[in-house]
Design a protein around this motif. Structure first.
Motif, PDB file in Angstrom:
ATOM      1  N   LYS A 163       0.868  -1.190   0.000  1.00 35.56           N
ATOM      2  CA  LYS A 163       0.000   0.000   0.000  1.00 35.56           C
ATOM      3  C   LYS A 163       0.898   1.230   0.000  1.00 35.56           C
ATOM      4  O   LYS A 163       1.867   1.288   0.771  1.00 35.56           O
ATOM      5  CB  LYS A 163      -0.879   0.037   1.253  1.00 35.56           C
ATOM      6  N   ILE A 164       0.544   2.199  -0.842  1.00 34.73           N
ATOM      7  CA  ILE A 164       1.325   3.438  -0.912  1.00 34.73           C
ATOM      8  C   ILE A 164       0.367   4.612  -0.740  1.00 34.73           C
ATOM      9  O   ILE A 164      -0.664   4.690  -1.438  1.00 34.73           O
ATOM     10  CB  ILE A 164       2.079   3.550  -2.255  1.00 34.73           C
ATOM     11  N   GLY A 165       0.717   5.501   0.197  1.00 31.78           N
ATOM     12  CA  GLY A 165      -0.159   6.639   0.447  1.00 31.78           C
ATOM     13  C   GLY A 165       0.570   7.962   0.327  1.00 31.78           C
ATOM     14  O   GLY A 165       1.793   8.035   0.506  1.00 31.78           O
ATOM     15  N   ALA A 170      -0.219  -2.329  -6.483  1.00 30.73           N
ATOM     16  CA  ALA A 170      -0.327  -1.837  -5.098  1.00 30.73           C
ATOM     17  C   ALA A 170      -1.656  -1.103  -4.911  1.00 30.73           C
ATOM     18  O   ALA A 170      -2.315  -0.719  -5.883  1.00 30.73           O
ATOM     19  CB  ALA A 170       0.839  -0.894  -4.795  1.00 30.73           C
ATOM     20  N   TYR A 171      -2.019  -0.920  -3.641  1.00 38.27           N
ATOM     21  CA  TYR A 171      -3.227  -0.137  -3.300  1.00 38.27           C
ATOM     22  C   TYR A 171      -2.756   1.287  -3.025  1.00 38.27           C
ATOM     23  O   TYR A 171      -1.844   1.492  -2.215  1.00 38.27           O
ATOM     24  CB  TYR A 171      -3.869  -0.768  -2.061  1.00 38.27           C
ATOM     25  N   PHE A 172      -3.355   2.260  -3.705  1.00 38.42           N
ATOM     26  CA  PHE A 172      -2.921   3.650  -3.556  1.00 38.42           C
ATOM     27  C   PHE A 172      -4.000   4.475  -2.858  1.00 38.42           C
ATOM     28  O   PHE A 172      -5.182   4.406  -3.230  1.00 38.42           O
ATOM     29  CB  PHE A 172      -2.628   4.272  -4.927  1.00 38.42           C
ATOM     30  N   PHE A 173      -3.566   5.262  -1.865  1.00 37.64           N
ATOM     31  CA  PHE A 173      -4.506   6.157  -1.182  1.00 37.64           C
ATOM     32  C   PHE A 173      -3.893   7.545  -1.026  1.00 37.64           C
ATOM     33  O   PHE A 173      -2.661   7.693  -1.058  1.00 37.64           O
ATOM     34  CB  PHE A 173      -4.933   5.585   0.184  1.00 37.64           C
ATOM     35  N   ASN A 218      -6.897   4.411  -5.528  1.00 41.68           N
ATOM     36  CA  ASN A 218      -8.007   3.568  -5.055  1.00 41.68           C
ATOM     37  C   ASN A 218      -8.902   4.287  -4.051  1.00 41.68           C
ATOM     38  O   ASN A 218     -10.102   4.044  -4.013  1.00 41.68           O
ATOM     39  CB  ASN A 218      -7.458   2.293  -4.405  1.00 41.68           C
ATOM     40  N   ALA A 219      -8.300   5.134  -3.205  1.00 40.73           N
ATOM     41  CA  ALA A 219      -9.118   5.768  -2.167  1.00 40.73           C
ATOM     42  C   ALA A 219      -8.592   7.164  -1.857  1.00 40.73           C
ATOM     43  O   ALA A 219      -7.381   7.405  -1.872  1.00 40.73           O
ATOM     44  CB  ALA A 219      -9.115   4.922  -0.898  1.00 40.73           C
ATOM     45  N   SER A 279     -10.302  -0.303   1.554  1.00 41.37           N
ATOM     46  CA  SER A 279     -11.584   0.205   1.077  1.00 41.37           C
ATOM     47  C   SER A 279     -11.346   1.158  -0.104  1.00 41.37           C
ATOM     48  O   SER A 279     -10.292   1.796  -0.196  1.00 41.37           O
ATOM     49  CB  SER A 279     -12.299   0.857   2.267  1.00 41.37           C
ATOM     50  N   GLU A 280     -12.305   1.233  -1.011  1.00 48.85           N
ATOM     51  CA  GLU A 280     -12.152   2.090  -2.196  1.00 48.85           C
ATOM     52  C   GLU A 280     -13.287   3.109  -2.255  1.00 48.85           C
ATOM     53  O   GLU A 280     -14.372   2.850  -1.732  1.00 48.85           O
ATOM     54  CB  GLU A 280     -12.179   1.247  -3.472  1.00 48.85           C
TER      55      GLU A 280
END
Ligand SMILES: Cc1cc2nc3c(=O)[nH]c(=O)nc-3n(C[C@H](O)[C@H](O)[C@H](O)COP(=O)(O)O)c2cc1C
Length: 263
Positions: free
Chosen positions: A50-52, A79-82, A110-111, A155-156
């Motif tokens: 995850k990368i924010g 990856a999941y990006f926020f 994603n979020a 969560s998205e």
């Protein structure tokens, strides 16, 4: 060693640092990385699941240094990006900007999450009610806990609809921070302590004869002005006699860019 979540943050007056810390506290196996001159060598993160990105909104969009950092960052597109924006009034273009940059890399945002924080540029437009400042500071940890919970379960949500797109774009295009260096000056209160130089994320403040001098690569974060312990730094005539702001729960030493090297 790879971590599950990496949070990259840009911050001038500590609000984004506080948010990044509070998110990380509520996440297992996470780390926070300040985007500043000494971390611009980071051009790849292909290991984090995850990368924010945590940042203040500037002129309705992303701080220029963070925008450049994200553009250069090589990522794993799975990856999941926020993104967590904080601001005085709205996130405006910023999430769309990140999504656009990520799309160029085959990924997407994603979020997105928003946190109201005290505006730090109030001296240029209107006096901000003190009550708003204290409420926002008090509510921030609870908000971050909820946001971290959502990020933990990937969560998205959709990108917000931009109602003032053309106005926002016009404002952001006028944001050329490097041109403002000449607007800073120092009054007789300066003690030469160099806090202004230490907190600057762009290494833009140096000293001649014990007094600060601004180079031409300002990011306009206002860290120098707001962290000065004696209120000696002014911006044009706009800041004279006005209160300074920095996040009251962050100590100035945490904003010293060089101190990050020792971690
Ligand atoms: C140059 C500059 C431009 C700003 N532009 C906006 C803006 O367009 N919209 C907004 O809501 N807040 C704006 N702000 C306020 C910041 O986004 C807000 O105070 C933020 O919480 C500061 O975060 P930091 O303490 O991490 O630097 C601006 C601040 C600065 C310094």
């Amino acid at each position: 060693m790879a971590v599950n979540t990496t949070i990259y943050y840009f911050s001038g007056t500590g609000n984004s640092l506080k948010i990044a810390e509070d998110l990380s506290t509520n996440m297992r196996d996470s780390k926070i990385v300040r985007v500043a001159y000494n971390t611009l060598h980071i051009t790849a993160d292909e290991d984090s699941a995850k990368i924010g990105f945590v940042f203040p909104v500037y002129f309705r969009g992303l701080p220029r240094m963070l925008e450049g950092f994200i553009k250069k960052l090589k990522v794993n597109s799975n990856a999941y990006f926020f993104a967590v924006a904080n601001f005085g009034s709205s996130a405006a273009l910023s999430f769309q900007q990140i999504d656009g940059i990520l799309k160029e890399k085959g990924a997407r945002l994603n979020a997105n999450f928003s946190v109201f924080m005290p505006g730090n540029m109030w001296f240029m437009y209107y006096p901000h009610p003190e009550k708003d400042f204290s409420e926002r500071i008090e509510e921030e940890p609870g908000k971050c806990k909820i946001i971290a919970g959502k990020i933990n379960c990937k969560s998205e949500n959709p990108l917000p609809i931009l109602e003032k797109l053309e106005e926002d774009k016009k404002m952001y295009n006028a944001f050329i921070p490097s041109t403002v260096s000449n607007n800073f000056w120092v009054n007789e209160k300066c003690t030469g302590c160099a806090v202004c130089s230490k907190v600057c994320p762009a290494k833009n403040v140096y000293f001649i004869d014990g007094r600060p001098v601004w180079k031409k690569n300002c990011e306009q974060c206002l860290a120098c002005l707001h962290w000065c312990p004696v209120g000696a730094i002014e911006y044009k005539q706009d800041s004279i006699g006005r209160k300074r702001y920095h996040n009251p729960l962050i100590h100035s030493r945490k904003m010293f860019v060089d101190s990050l090297k020792k971690k």
